[in-house]
Design an enzyme around this catalytic site. Structure first.
Site, PDB file in Angstrom:
ATOM      1  N   HIS A 161       0.849  -1.199   0.000  1.00 59.28           N
ATOM      2  CA  HIS A 161       0.000   0.000   0.000  1.00 59.28           C
ATOM      3  C   HIS A 161       0.878   1.239   0.000  1.00 59.28           C
ATOM      4  CE1 HIS A 161       0.776  -1.047   4.221  1.00 59.28           C
ATOM      5  NE2 HIS A 161       0.734   0.263   4.458  1.00 59.28           N
ATOM      6  N   TRP A 162       0.371   2.267  -0.679  1.00 53.80           N
ATOM      7  CA  TRP A 162       1.046   3.556  -0.733  1.00 53.80           C
ATOM      8  C   TRP A 162       0.469   4.460   0.340  1.00 53.80           C
ATOM      9  CZ3 TRP A 162       0.962   0.384  -4.767  1.00 53.80           C
ATOM     10  CH2 TRP A 162       2.040   0.390  -5.649  1.00 53.80           C
TER      11      TRP A 162
END
Length: 170
Positions: free
Chosen positions: A124-125
């Protein structure tokens, strides 16, 4: 001595550590599978990605952009997933720019536990809005970060902005 009350932080402190969690427990996957997006802090779903509010934000407006599929490495993502994630990142930055008017952003991802990934099994960013002068004496003197908006208020702000689709910038 002054007291700064932040009772919501107790959940972070007492939360089970990654090594103590069952291997199949992933808050992103739980949110994707769940029906109550508000309870799961899930503010947006695209065909291949989701956007979740960070329950323990570094700064006001901190979002997580992740694939719907539980994948922990970039080389596990399909080209379509990679493209969708980048488009959603761009769209969320546009929404945050319009609704919160930050002066800049920190955008990044931590790959693997050694790199600081709190959820190493689901890539995930992080999207963290930043404002000129958003640092003050609190982190230096008291090792405390002040978040000025509740997660409920942020959820409402973003879901209102996202209602009817995600506009692109320009």
């Amino acid at each position: 001595m002054d007291q700064l009350w932040a009772p919501w932080r107790l959940a972070y402190i007492t939360n089970a550590k990654e090594k103590d969690r069952p291997a199949d427990e992933c808050f992103i996957c739980r949110g994707v599978a769940g029906a109550d997006d508000r309870a799961n802090l899930l503010v947006y779903r695209s065909g291949l990605s989701v956007v979740v509010l960070n329950r323990f934000p570094y700064n006001n407006g901190h979002l997580l952009v992740a694939p719907r599929a539980h994948k922990g490495r970039l080389d596990e993502l399909t080209p379509a997933e990679l493209l969708d994630l980048q488009v959603v990142l761009r769209q969320m930055i546009g929404v945050l720019e319009r609704r919160m008017t930050p002066d800049g952003f920190n955008v990044g991802l931590n790959l693997g536990k050694s790199a600081g990934a709190g959820l190493p099994g689901h890539v995930h960013w992080h999207v963290v809005p930043r404002w000129d002068g958003d640092t003050n004496f609190m982190p230096i003197v008291a090792d405390v970060k002040v978040i000025v908006q509740s997660l409920d208020a942020l959820y409402d702000l973003l879901t209102e902005a996202l209602r009817g689709g995600v506009p692109t910038r320009g």
